[in-house]
Design an enzyme around this catalytic site. Structure first.
Site, PDB file in Angstrom:
ATOM      1  N   LYS A  22      46.432  34.537  43.540  1.00 35.30           N
ATOM      2  CA  LYS A  22      45.652  35.281  44.538  1.00 35.30           C
ATOM      3  C   LYS A  22      44.155  35.109  44.298  1.00 35.30           C
ATOM      4  O   LYS A  22      43.394  34.812  45.221  1.00 35.30           O
ATOM      5  CB  LYS A  22      46.006  36.773  44.460  1.00 35.30           C
ATOM      6  CG  LYS A  22      45.066  37.665  45.248  1.00 35.30           C
ATOM      7  CD  LYS A  22      45.462  39.120  45.164  1.00 35.30           C
ATOM      8  CE  LYS A  22      44.697  39.930  44.147  1.00 35.30           C
ATOM      9  NZ  LYS A  22      43.296  40.208  44.478  1.00 35.30           N
ATOM     10  N   ASN A  23      43.735  35.269  43.048  1.00 35.80           N
ATOM     11  CA  ASN A  23      42.296  35.259  42.772  1.00 35.80           C
ATOM     12  C   ASN A  23      41.705  33.856  42.803  1.00 35.80           C
ATOM     13  O   ASN A  23      40.495  33.692  42.660  1.00 35.80           O
ATOM     14  CB  ASN A  23      42.004  35.931  41.430  1.00 35.80           C
ATOM     15  CG  ASN A  23      42.225  37.438  41.506  1.00 35.80           C
ATOM     16  OD1 ASN A  23      42.430  37.983  42.591  1.00 35.80           O
ATOM     17  ND2 ASN A  23      42.184  38.107  40.359  1.00 35.80           N
TER      18      ASN A  23
HETATM   19  C1  UD1 Z   1      37.806  40.001  40.091  1.00 40.10           C
HETATM   20  C2  UD1 Z   1      39.268  39.945  40.441  1.00 40.10           C
HETATM   21  C3  UD1 Z   1      39.972  41.239  39.998  1.00 40.10           C
HETATM   22  C4  UD1 Z   1      39.703  41.506  38.513  1.00 40.10           C
HETATM   23  C5  UD1 Z   1      38.220  41.443  38.200  1.00 40.10           C
HETATM   24  C6  UD1 Z   1      37.929  41.516  36.709  1.00 40.10           C
HETATM   25  C7  UD1 Z   1      39.291  38.554  42.406  1.00 40.10           C
HETATM   26  C8  UD1 Z   1      39.515  38.438  43.873  1.00 40.10           C
HETATM   27  N1  UD1 Z   1      39.399  39.780  41.879  1.00 40.10           N
HETATM   28  O1  UD1 Z   1      37.229  41.071  40.820  1.00 40.10           O
HETATM   29  O2  UD1 Z   1      41.362  41.064  40.227  1.00 40.10           O
HETATM   30  O3  UD1 Z   1      40.185  42.785  38.177  1.00 40.10           O
HETATM   31  O4  UD1 Z   1      37.652  40.198  38.685  1.00 40.10           O
HETATM   32  O5  UD1 Z   1      38.566  40.488  36.056  1.00 40.10           O
HETATM   33  O6  UD1 Z   1      39.078  37.574  41.719  1.00 40.10           O
HETATM   34  N2  UD1 Z   1      30.024  44.452  38.588  1.00 40.10           N
HETATM   35  C9  UD1 Z   1      28.806  45.052  38.830  1.00 40.10           C
HETATM   36  N3  UD1 Z   1      28.033  44.560  39.844  1.00 40.10           N
HETATM   37  C10 UD1 Z   1      28.435  43.494  40.619  1.00 40.10           C
HETATM   38  C11 UD1 Z   1      29.683  42.910  40.354  1.00 40.10           C
HETATM   39  C12 UD1 Z   1      30.468  43.406  39.327  1.00 40.10           C
HETATM   40  O7  UD1 Z   1      28.392  46.014  38.162  1.00 40.10           O
HETATM   41  O8  UD1 Z   1      27.691  43.091  41.519  1.00 40.10           O
HETATM   42  C13 UD1 Z   1      30.868  44.970  37.481  1.00 40.10           C
HETATM   43  C14 UD1 Z   1      32.172  45.582  37.988  1.00 40.10           C
HETATM   44  O9  UD1 Z   1      32.006  46.921  38.369  1.00 40.10           O
HETATM   45  C15 UD1 Z   1      33.061  45.406  36.780  1.00 40.10           C
HETATM   46  C16 UD1 Z   1      32.607  44.068  36.196  1.00 40.10           C
HETATM   47  O10 UD1 Z   1      31.296  43.853  36.714  1.00 40.10           O
HETATM   48  O11 UD1 Z   1      32.794  46.410  35.841  1.00 40.10           O
HETATM   49  C17 UD1 Z   1      33.478  42.892  36.525  1.00 40.10           C
HETATM   50  O12 UD1 Z   1      33.746  42.870  37.929  1.00 40.10           O
HETATM   51  P1  UD1 Z   1      33.986  41.504  38.702  1.00 40.10           P
HETATM   52  O13 UD1 Z   1      34.314  40.428  37.731  1.00 40.10           O
HETATM   53  O14 UD1 Z   1      32.852  41.269  39.629  1.00 40.10           O
HETATM   54  O15 UD1 Z   1      35.258  41.827  39.578  1.00 40.10           O
HETATM   55  P2  UD1 Z   1      35.661  41.181  40.960  1.00 40.10           P
HETATM   56  O16 UD1 Z   1      35.086  39.811  41.073  1.00 40.10           O
HETATM   57  O17 UD1 Z   1      35.406  42.144  42.045  1.00 40.10           O
END
Ligand code: UD1
Length: 419
Positions: A22-23
């Site tokens: 999915k990811n």
């Molecule tokens: C992706 C995955 C999800 C997984 C997550 C962490 C996809 C579609 N989804 O989600 O399944 O649980 O990685 O492995 O690939 N953060 C910020 N600011 C931002 C972006 C992120 O503070 O702009 C923080 C988030 O709150 C979190 C951390 O960074 O604490 C990691 O999040 P992130 O890796 O961005 O998650 P997703 O890409 O949304």
């Protein structure tokens, strides 16, 4: 609304197949925006999230066809509307992935802010500051990100925390920026590696793939790529490995890349589970020995994934002794605790550490799915519980698992989808 009914304590045996990730498929579909022609993506998991992304591309003027062989054909040559509406983005945060490629292709985009999710706020500030560093002008208007950036310029970017989504989004814009972009503290997840590889096939120049520093030399034009096959879903695979460790006799999880699961394999071994690693599969063999408690914490790849934290917690409820799980990615991703406790588990939360008193006899109950992975944990617990468990709101699980009830049935689970 669909629910699952599970009769527990049936031993799992046999071969279970893993679908495409999915990811990985979601960013690859977003990358198709940059591929002004037709692209066939194979090994696509049949998920409601894949459908949401296809609807988003169609909204923008793209053509999407789901084929019977688990592939999709995408044609984005006539894409003409760089707009992602709230209706689609709110149901799936990964829709936000279209922002970077839309800016790269059109020099502008209007994409709804994703909003929160079941376990917390999940901001997009890193996505926006990374794009701003490339020269994109961003304003927030009525819940939408309005972005303008016709002449992107390479830049040095440092994410305060590793973010999968922000790395992918900024990457898809940086490949056409003038000069060099360096992304420090970039994500190295296999799904991001696959995204980098397909972008390079399109003519991008990304190096450092698989490390936490990506260096991107901007290019003026991108080529067409016509085929890509999605990597296996390491989270689905990990879920089946954990289910087999909890309730299996001999289960082989096939069509996977075992090295993507190194951290999970290490934890399974620490829990005294018999793991046999083959080229494209892993066998879990039950022994008479107890499942041992573990103390683990989630972290970015190659660490133990947050997306398997809930499932691991279900397994630790069966371990002989007290385990702990510290959640480092999403400090409040624990909605499954109350539901697992309804099945007889004994889990307490202290700050972001779950303390699991194991060796409990689980008993079936009515429980509720709260997010994709929490639902998978409930299934694992229900398979080990005496009697019948009903899991409501399975639309969460349909977002991320391809026909999970059919796959588990092939290895002997009694799990039924009901209305
Ligand atoms: C992706 C995955 C999800 C997984 C997550 C962490 C996809 C579609 N989804 O989600 O399944 O649980 O990685 O492995 O690939 N953060 C910020 N600011 C931002 C972006 C992120 O503070 O702009 C923080 C988030 O709150 C979190 C951390 O960074 O604490 C990691 O999040 P992130 O890796 O961005 O998650 P997703 O890409 O949304």
């Amino acid at each position: 609304m669909d629910y699952f009914e599970i009769n527990g304590l049936k031993k799992l045996n046999g071969i279970i197949n893993v679908s495409g990730a999915k990811n990985a498929v979601l960013p690859l579909m977003a990358a198709a925006i940059l591929n002004k022609g037709s692209l066939k993506i194979s090994n696509v998991p049949q998920l409601s999230d894949s459908i949401t992304m296809s609807r988003l591309l169609e909204e923008m003027g793209g053509k999407v066809k789901f084929n019977s062989d688990n592939s999709i054909s995408l044609d984005t040559s006539e894409l003409n509307k760089p707009f992602a509406p709230y209706d689609l983005v709110k149901t799936m945060r990964a829709s936000f992935y279209v922002l970077g490629p839309l800016i790269a292709r059109f020099g502008e985009a209007k994409v709804s802010l994703p909003g929160g999710c079941a376990w917390g706020p999940r901001p997009v500030d890193f996505h926006l500051s990374g794009l701003e560093a490339l020269g994109v002008k961003i304003s927030i208007e009525n819940g939408y990100v309005v972005a303008n950036g016709k002449n992107l310029i390479g830049s040095e970017i440092h994410f305060p925390k590793i973010s999968v989504g922000a790395t992918g989004n900024v990457l898809m814009a940086a490949i056409v920026a003038k000069g060099t972009t360096t992304i420090n503290n970039a994500a190295s997840e296999p799904e991001i590696q696959q995204l980098c590889e397909i972008l390079n096939q399109m003519g991008a120049n990304i190096s450092g793939i698989g490390s936490n520093t990506l260096v991107i030399e901007g290019v003026d034009n991108l080529d067409l790529v016509s085929n890509v096959s999605v990597i296996p879903d390491r989270i689905e695979a990990g879920t089946f490995l954990i289910a087999a460790a909890a309730s299996g006799e001999e289960v082989e999880v096939v069509n996977i890349i075992p090295t993507h699961l190194d951290s999970v394999i290490d934890c399974l071994k620490e829990a005294n589970i018999n793991v046999i690693i083959k080229k494209n599969s892993i066998i879990i063999k039950s022994s008479k020995n107890d499942i041992l408690p573990t103390n683990i914490e989630t972290s970015e790849y190659p660490g133990f994934p947050t997306d398997l934290q809930a499932q691991w917690m279900a397994l630790m409820c069966l371990a002989k002794g007290t385990s702990t799980i510290k959640e480092n990615i999403y400090f409040d991703r624990f909605t499954h605790i109350m539901e697992l406790n309804r099945l007889g588990c004994n889990i307490k939360l202290e700050d972001s550490v779950a303390i699991i008193e194991g060796d409990k006899s689980l008993v079936g109950a009515d429980v509720m799915s709260t997010d994709i992975r929490a639902s998978a944990a409930l299934i694992i617990a229900a398979l080990s519980a005496k009697g019948v468990t009903k899991i409501s709101r399975v639309y969460h699980i349909d977002r991320g698992y391809d026909k999970i009830e059919e796959k588990l049935t092939t290895i002997g689970a009694e799990i039924f989808r009901k209305k």
